[in-house]
Design a protein around this motif. Structure first.
Motif, PDB file in Angstrom:
ATOM      1  N   VAL A 148      18.640   9.829  17.544  1.00 16.12           N
ATOM      2  CA  VAL A 148      17.695   8.888  16.958  1.00 16.12           C
ATOM      3  C   VAL A 148      18.422   7.575  16.702  1.00 16.12           C
ATOM      4  CG1 VAL A 148      16.263  10.708  15.960  1.00 16.12           C
ATOM      5  CG2 VAL A 148      18.170   9.798  14.646  1.00 16.12           C
ATOM      6  N   TRP A 149      17.702   6.584  16.155  1.00 12.07           N
ATOM      7  CA  TRP A 149      18.307   5.279  15.923  1.00 12.07           C
ATOM      8  C   TRP A 149      19.611   5.419  15.152  1.00 12.07           C
ATOM      9  CZ3 TRP A 149      17.650   1.085  18.408  1.00 12.07           C
ATOM     10  CH2 TRP A 149      16.394   0.767  18.959  1.00 12.07           C
ATOM     11  N   GLY A 150      20.656   4.806  15.673  1.00 15.29           N
ATOM     12  CA  GLY A 150      21.947   4.813  15.019  1.00 15.29           C
ATOM     13  C   GLY A 150      22.742   6.085  15.217  1.00 15.29           C
ATOM     14  N   VAL A 210      15.476   5.139  24.730  1.00 14.81           N
ATOM     15  CA  VAL A 210      15.535   5.507  26.141  1.00 14.81           C
ATOM     16  C   VAL A 210      16.002   6.960  26.279  1.00 14.81           C
ATOM     17  CG1 VAL A 210      16.662   5.048  28.344  1.00 14.81           C
ATOM     18  CG2 VAL A 210      15.888   3.149  26.923  1.00 14.81           C
ATOM     19  N   VAL A 211      17.001   7.356  25.499  1.00 20.89           N
ATOM     20  CA  VAL A 211      17.478   8.740  25.525  1.00 20.89           C
ATOM     21  C   VAL A 211      16.326   9.694  25.220  1.00 20.89           C
ATOM     22  CG1 VAL A 211      18.989  10.415  24.391  1.00 20.89           C
ATOM     23  CG2 VAL A 211      19.836   8.116  24.910  1.00 20.89           C
ATOM     24  N   GLN A 260      26.869   9.283  18.144  1.00 25.06           N
ATOM     25  CA  GLN A 260      27.314  10.551  17.560  1.00 25.06           C
ATOM     26  C   GLN A 260      26.905  11.723  18.454  1.00 25.06           C
ATOM     27  OE1 GLN A 260      28.996  11.214  14.645  1.00 25.06           O
ATOM     28  NE2 GLN A 260      28.845  13.429  14.877  1.00 25.06           N
ATOM     29  N   TRP A 261      25.670  11.658  18.949  1.00 26.83           N
ATOM     30  CA  TRP A 261      25.153  12.698  19.866  1.00 26.83           C
ATOM     31  C   TRP A 261      26.019  12.784  21.117  1.00 26.83           C
ATOM     32  CZ3 TRP A 261      22.607  11.351  24.604  1.00 26.83           C
ATOM     33  CH2 TRP A 261      21.920  12.394  25.239  1.00 26.83           C
TER      34      TRP A 261
END
Length: 340
Positions: A221-223, A27-28, A227-228
């Motif tokens: 991205v996935w996972g 979604v991001v 962190q982002w």
């Protein structure tokens, strides 16, 4: 039903864009492409008008208006028009920012580039620095091989001061400057090294200090979405420090991400002097993409930014493709006020 089919994806993405929830990585990533949903929104509105069905045209028109408001917020449009009207000379670069102030200021031309794991054309990078009079260059994804190529092309003669941590892959970076730079610290908890440095500029005999951060957040991205988010929040806390601020580089975020807008605004919405200013948005360049210039055939988005504190003005914003990189370089001229 064609109008409804065009409007449906716009409505879904608009919800994701409007609601500041911790959305999952897919979604991001989708929200980053929000600016281009103005096209199906416009198509839905025109199809609703053509069908003479108000129950289709009115919701589609509302969606279209919402996309346009997000793309061109009225306050930014008004600031841009005011800057043009107060410019006494045709074609003269206009100042962009908040609060003009009366203090003397120092001019600084800055450029940022994600070099795509060191694949950017070194000769072209140095040419852009030379021809545009760049005095501060931030590079992300700087490899040791690219650093050597830049030196061979003469970057050191143009920008003799640097703080560099070159790495193979995506983790390297450097700040090059025509003036001495002093390392300050780096962003806490970041996956990539994001150094903060200090410059002392000359504003008519008075000091004009500038704190600069070379930004490269982890891609959502996935996972990695959490962190982002934490890295953008850390940048927001860093930018809350007093003084003239400049954050430039690859944020892996657009103005359609709530996390990026919160970074600009400040979590407590009480940043001294007002929110940070995105030079590209202030120049109404939301539809001038910075990525991807190469690689996957995707609609372009603006994930690279030049962000300043509210007292620092910017003009001459430009997006410059660079051979070998999937990111464009960004260029702007800053006006940095003196202390006091």
């Amino acid at each position: 039903m064609s109008s409804a089919l065009c409007a449906a994806p716009v409505a879904v993405v608009s919800v994701f864009r409007a609601v500041p929830a911790p959305w999952p990585a897919p979604v991001v990533q989708l929200v980053a492409f929000t600016p281009w949903f103005v096209l199906p929104a416009g198509a839905a509105f025109l199809l609703g008008l053509r069908a003479r069905r108000p129950w289709l045209a009115l919701p589609a028109g509302a969606l279209l208006a919402l996309q346009l408001l997000w793309l061109f917020p009225p306050d930014q449009v008004a600031d841009r028009l005011l800057a043009r009207q107060t410019d006494p000379l045709q074609g003269q670069e206009e100042s962009i920012g908040q609060g003009t102030g009366q203090r003397p200021s120092a001019e600084l031309k800055v450029m940022t580039l994600n070099a795509w794991k060191g694949q950017a054309d070194a000769a072209e990078v140095v040419r852009l620095v030379r021809e545009n009079g760049v005095a501060l260059l931030a590079v992300q994804e700087l490899s040791p091989a690219l650093e050597r190529r830049l030196d061979a092309e003469g970057l050191g003669a143009l920008l003799p001061h640097r703080i560099s941590r070159s790495r193979d892959g995506a983790g390297g970076g450097a700040v090059y400057s025509s003036r001495p730079i002093i390392p300050v610290d780096s962003v806490d908890g970041s996956a990539f090294h994001m150094p903060t440095v200090q410059l002392e500029l000359d504003a008519g005999g008075r000091q004009a200090p500038l704190t600069v951060t070379n930004v490269h957040t982890k891609a959502p991205v996935w996972g990695r979405a959490s962190q982002w988010r934490s890295e953008l929040a850390a940048l927001g806390r860093l930018a809350a420090r007093p003084g003239n601020m400049l954050l430039l580089g690859d944020f892996n975020a657009t103005l359609d991400h709530a996390e990026f807008r919160q970074m600009l605004q400040g979590q407590d919405r009480n940043r001294p002097g007002g929110p940070l200013v995105d030079a590209g948005a202030a120049a109404l360049a939301r539809l001038v993409p910075t990525w991807p210039m190469a690689g996957p055939p995707l609609p372009g988005v603006v994930i690279d930014h030049i962000v300043t504190g509210p007292q620092v003005h910017s003009s001459g914003y430009a997006v410059l493709p660079v051979a070998g990189s999937d990111h464009a370089a960004l260029l702007a001229t800053l006006s940095v006020p003196a202390e006091g």
